[in-house]
Write a protein that holds these residues in place. Structure first.
Motif, PDB file in Angstrom:
ATOM      1  N   LEU A   1       0.824  -1.236  -0.035  1.00 47.53           N
ATOM      2  CA  LEU A   1       0.047   0.005  -0.036  1.00 47.53           C
ATOM      3  C   LEU A   1       0.912   1.193   0.044  1.00 47.53           C
ATOM      4  O   LEU A   1       0.331   2.273  -0.477  1.00 47.53           O
ATOM      5  CB  LEU A   1      -0.920  -0.103   1.280  1.00 47.53           C
ATOM      6  CG  LEU A   1      -2.001  -0.983   1.088  1.00 47.53           C
ATOM      7  CD1 LEU A   1      -3.094  -0.877   2.476  1.00 47.53           C
ATOM      8  CD2 LEU A   1      -2.917  -0.763  -0.094  1.00 47.53           C
ATOM      9  N   SER A   2       2.136   1.111   0.307  1.00 52.23           N
ATOM     10  CA  SER A   2       3.011   2.211   0.343  1.00 52.23           C
ATOM     11  C   SER A   2       3.303   2.784  -0.980  1.00 52.23           C
ATOM     12  O   SER A   2       3.541   4.145  -1.215  1.00 52.23           O
ATOM     13  CB  SER A   2       4.273   1.966   1.158  1.00 52.23           C
ATOM     14  OG  SER A   2       4.950   0.927   0.484  1.00 52.23           O
ATOM     15  N   GLU A   3       2.976   1.788  -1.937  1.00 48.92           N
ATOM     16  CA  GLU A   3       3.298   2.612  -3.377  1.00 48.92           C
ATOM     17  C   GLU A   3       2.084   3.251  -3.874  1.00 48.92           C
ATOM     18  O   GLU A   3       2.247   3.894  -5.003  1.00 48.92           O
ATOM     19  CB  GLU A   3       3.367   1.081  -4.446  1.00 48.92           C
ATOM     20  CG  GLU A   3       4.541   0.206  -3.867  1.00 48.92           C
ATOM     21  CD  GLU A   3       4.306  -1.144  -4.747  1.00 48.92           C
ATOM     22  OE1 GLU A   3       3.977  -0.822  -5.829  1.00 48.92           O
ATOM     23  OE2 GLU A   3       5.018  -2.224  -4.197  1.00 48.92           O
ATOM     24  N   LEU A   4       1.114   3.413  -3.115  1.00 50.81           N
ATOM     25  CA  LEU A   4      -0.164   4.171  -3.535  1.00 50.81           C
ATOM     26  C   LEU A   4      -0.185   5.541  -3.007  1.00 50.81           C
ATOM     27  O   LEU A   4       0.284   5.888  -1.796  1.00 50.81           O
ATOM     28  CB  LEU A   4      -1.544   3.487  -3.031  1.00 50.81           C
ATOM     29  CG  LEU A   4      -1.863   2.003  -3.480  1.00 50.81           C
ATOM     30  CD1 LEU A   4      -2.858   1.573  -3.109  1.00 50.81           C
ATOM     31  CD2 LEU A   4      -1.981   2.137  -5.013  1.00 50.81           C
ATOM     32  N   PRO A   5      -0.713   6.700  -3.670  1.00 48.93           N
ATOM     33  CA  PRO A   5      -0.600   7.856  -3.144  1.00 48.93           C
ATOM     34  C   PRO A   5      -1.803   7.850  -2.135  1.00 48.93           C
ATOM     35  O   PRO A   5      -2.541   6.971  -1.932  1.00 48.93           O
ATOM     36  CB  PRO A   5      -1.047   8.617  -4.233  1.00 48.93           C
ATOM     37  CG  PRO A   5      -1.827   7.597  -5.216  1.00 48.93           C
ATOM     38  CD  PRO A   5      -1.065   6.429  -5.160  1.00 48.93           C
ATOM     39  N   PRO A   6      -2.084   8.971  -1.331  1.00 47.47           N
ATOM     40  CA  PRO A   6      -3.156   9.058  -0.297  1.00 47.47           C
ATOM     41  C   PRO A   6      -4.455   8.726  -1.120  1.00 47.47           C
ATOM     42  O   PRO A   6      -4.869   9.251  -2.062  1.00 47.47           O
ATOM     43  CB  PRO A   6      -2.910  10.482   0.160  1.00 47.47           C
ATOM     44  CG  PRO A   6      -1.569  11.088  -0.149  1.00 47.47           C
ATOM     45  CD  PRO A   6      -1.085  10.123  -1.292  1.00 47.47           C
TER      46      PRO A   6
END
Length: 691
Positions: free
Chosen positions: A560-565
């Motif tokens: 999920l850290s690969e996704l933006p807010p």
């Protein structure tokens, strides 16, 4: 109907008159004419013998006191006009003007009945349709003299007229058959009423859904026989104008006070705040709403405001808005005399068991039981009422229980106490005979265990709701099936809620509140990110599950850290919530997985396994689980979640469970033998046909 009370001739006459209204009135509006004309003819017949005396006194002194006119008439009402229906016909050309004049000459209490029914408008309508003269002529010939048609017979007549005009009424809008009225009156007076025989006793009887006054009339008749030296005062409230008119006229003929019979909605107001009742007899409407769009104007607001009062009429809480029966029950207990009040109330099955633990229905039952108000509940047969075939129950409630009844509730199955009617009346196909009424009352007063009677401690119906969970043991795996399931459902309030997003987008943004605008903005922002997340997980499917919760959660967090807010201003706590939801969505129960523990060392339990168990207050919870739960789920644990703000103690009365009789099904061998027998008969008949 007893043979000596036959009013079929009068009823037939009334309905022949109704048929003459065709053309000017639709059939469902005949009652607008028939009800007030029946009332008018009844009071005219009652006043006939003293009419000349009253008129002479009034003509000699138009300022004569009303009390003097009432004394001369012999009733609580009078008429100062020389007109009668028969005399009005002598000037038929002016009937439309003279009839209102005649009505205006009644005492205010009778005149108000016709005002409430807006009868003068119908006089004009009948005159315009050339129906007025015929209606007045036929009613002038109808014999309703109290000496020949007494109050009991008049009650049957009103009952039949109302029934026929209400055959299309809802099930909740019904009229109580006279035999049921007699039964509940007998039950109310069967115990705890010895003091009523004292000379000069003042007895107040209330019915706050009184309809045409049948229960009040029956109570008066029973009390007159039981305690002839007592002063009986009847109090009633009725919301429907024409039924109130009948009740008021009947009560006035009986010598009761007009001010004690009010046209008012009991849910909105208590018309007699200073009066407490010795007896309350009621048949409140079934399944009629007190709140929501289908409720009458102002009722919901009035009920809610009343419930907030410290000493209000609804101390136990509010049931579902769709049914006001338990509100009537609370009102009845509020109106009863504190020392010795008794009530008999008719209900359908809903008040016995509807609603969850914390619902208003459950809490009202709990309140009734904990205060030890419930003496008995009696099941009556179905098909007793005119507009509904459902089974009904009689609640016997009391504030002066006999010592033997204290702490107990008596259940009586009287569903078999009925006889077939020779001719059905609407849905009414059965009736309870006088002998069967005696049998039911005897079952109640005997207070003995038997096939038709069970006596149970009130705690039998009180229970506590416990939460049940299993230890948190799960395995984790990213699979296509679990991803699709997560994508097809709502994810959270601010991330992937397609139904809410579509709903908000259909509304002009200028009409949205600031809160709704903020939610719309977040959902629009988060949806494309959520779809990226779905694609990301589909690219990272797992071949085998893992029981390593921490390792799996760390992997999800890394992905999920690969996704933006998901939306502007997203916090770390909100991102962690997304991680937790994904981890749960990608898991399933696995009893081989290791237990998980909280920081304090306690076992962590799985919210996904949450269930509830209802345990009687009279039973130890561990004994219950030993018998009902642990043999099937050995590691289950119960939690008592009741707090000051969270109600987990409730009540239900599963009446039929206590009278259930197991009947073994027909064996398969017997069914097969019967089938073979029928088949053989069929083959023989077929051969005969082919021969």
């Amino acid at each position: 109907m007893p043979a000596n009370l036959d009013v079929n001739k009068q009823v037939s006459t009334v309905f022949s008159i109704a048929q003459t209204l065709r053309g000017t009135y639709q059939a469902d509006k005949y009652r607008d004419v028939i009800i007030p004309m029946v009332v008018l003819r009844r009071v005219e017949c009652a006043l006939a013998k003293t009419k000349d005396t009253v008129c002479e006194a009034y003509e000699a002194n138009p300022d004569i006191a009303a009390a003097m006119l009432r004394r001369k008439s012999g009733y609580a009402f009078y008429n100062t006009s020389r007109w009668t229906l028969k005399k009005l016909l002598g000037d038929a050309a002016h009937l439309d003007k003279n009839l209102p004049t005649y009505i205006d000459a009644f005492s205010p209490n009778i005149k108000q009945i016709f005002t409430d029914l807006d009868f003068k408008a119908d006089i004009k309508k009948m005159h315009k349709g050339s129906k007025l003269t015929g209606v007045v002529r036929k009613f002038s010939e109808l014999d309703l003299d109290p000496e020949r048609v007494n109050n009991v017979a008049m009650g049957y007549m009103f009952e039949e007229i109302i029934r026929r005009f209400s055959e299309n009424a809802e099930a909740g809008d019904h009229y109580t058959p006279r035999e049921v009225v007699r039964l509940i009156t007998r039950l109310a007076l069967a115990e705890g009423c010895e003091d009523l025989k004292e000379p000069g006793k003042v007895i107040k009887v209330g019915d706050f859904a009184c309809g045409t006054g049948g229960m009040l009339s029956c109570a008066k008749e029973e009390l007159d026989a039981l305690c002839p030296d007592a002063d009986v005062y009847l109090y009633g409230q009725e919301v429907i104008p024409d039924t109130h008119a009948i009740c008021l006229a009947d009560m006035l003929i009986k010598g009761q006070r007009a001010e004690n019979i009010r046209q008012a909605d009991t849910m909105k107001e208590d018309c007699f705040p200073e009066d407490k009742m010795r007896l309350v007899l009621m048949n409140p409407p079934f399944g009629q709403p007190w709140g929501g769009k289908d409720a009458s104007d102002g009722v919901e607001k009035a009920v809610i405001e009343e419930s907030k009062k410290i000493d209000g009429r609804f101390p136990a809480g509010l049931p579902a808005k769709s049914d006001m029966q338990l509100l009537f029950m609370q009102h009845a207990m509020y109106k009863l005399s504190e020392s010795n009040g008794r009530a008999c109330i008719i209900s359908n099955g809903s008040p016995l068991f509807s609603g969850g633990t914390s619902s208003g229905e459950s809490q009202t039952r709990r309140w009734l039981l904990e205060n030890d108000y419930v003496e008995a509940i009696i099941a009556l047969p179905g098909d007793l009422f005119y507009n509904t075939g459902i089974g009904i129950y009689v609640w016997v409630l009391s504030k002066n229980k006999a010592p033997k009844r204290c702490g107990n509730v008596q259940l009586i199955d009287a569903t078999g106490k009925w006889e077939q009617m020779r001719r059905s009346l609407g849905n009414k196909r059965k009736f309870i005979s006088d002998a069967q009424i005696e049998e039911i009352v005897e079952l109640y007063t005997d207070f003995k265990e038997g096939e038709l009677c069970h006596i149970l401690p009130r705690e039998e119906f009180l229970y506590k709701e416990y939460t049940v969970k299993q230890p948190l043991q799960r395995s984790y795996q990213i699979t296509a099936e679990r991803i699709d399931a997560m994508a097809s459902a709502k994810f959270s309030d601010n991330v992937h809620d397609l139904a809410k997003l579509e709903e908000l987008e259909l509304i002009d943004e200028e009409d949205l509140t600031s809160k709704e605008l903020a939610k719309l903005k977040k959902l629009r922002s988060s949806e494309p990110i959520f779809q990226q997340m779905i694609a990301l997980f589909k690219d990272n499917l797992m071949d085998t599950p893992t029981q390593d919760y921490k390792g799996f959660a760390k992997s999800v967090k890394t992905l999920l850290s690969e996704l933006p807010p998901f939306f502007e201003g997203e916090t770390s706590a909100q991102r962690k919530s997304v991680v937790d939801k994904v981890v749960n969505a990608m898991s399933e129960m696995d009893k081989t997985a290791p237990l998980r523990y909280k920081r304090d060392g306690a076992v962590e339990y799985d919210d996904a396994t949450k269930d509830t168990e209802l345990v009687k207050l009279s039973e130890d919870v561990d004994d219950y689980f030993e018998r009902e739960v642990w043999p099937y789920v050995p590691d289950a644990k119960w939690f008592d979640e009741e707090t000051e703000d969270k109600v987990k103690t409730g009540a239900e009365i599963p009446f039929t469970r206590y009278f259930y009789k197991y009947e073994a099904p027909v064996s398969s061998d017997a069914l097969l033998a019967e089938f073979n027998k029928l088949e053989a008969q069929f083959q023989d008949q077929l051969k005969e046909l082919m021969a």
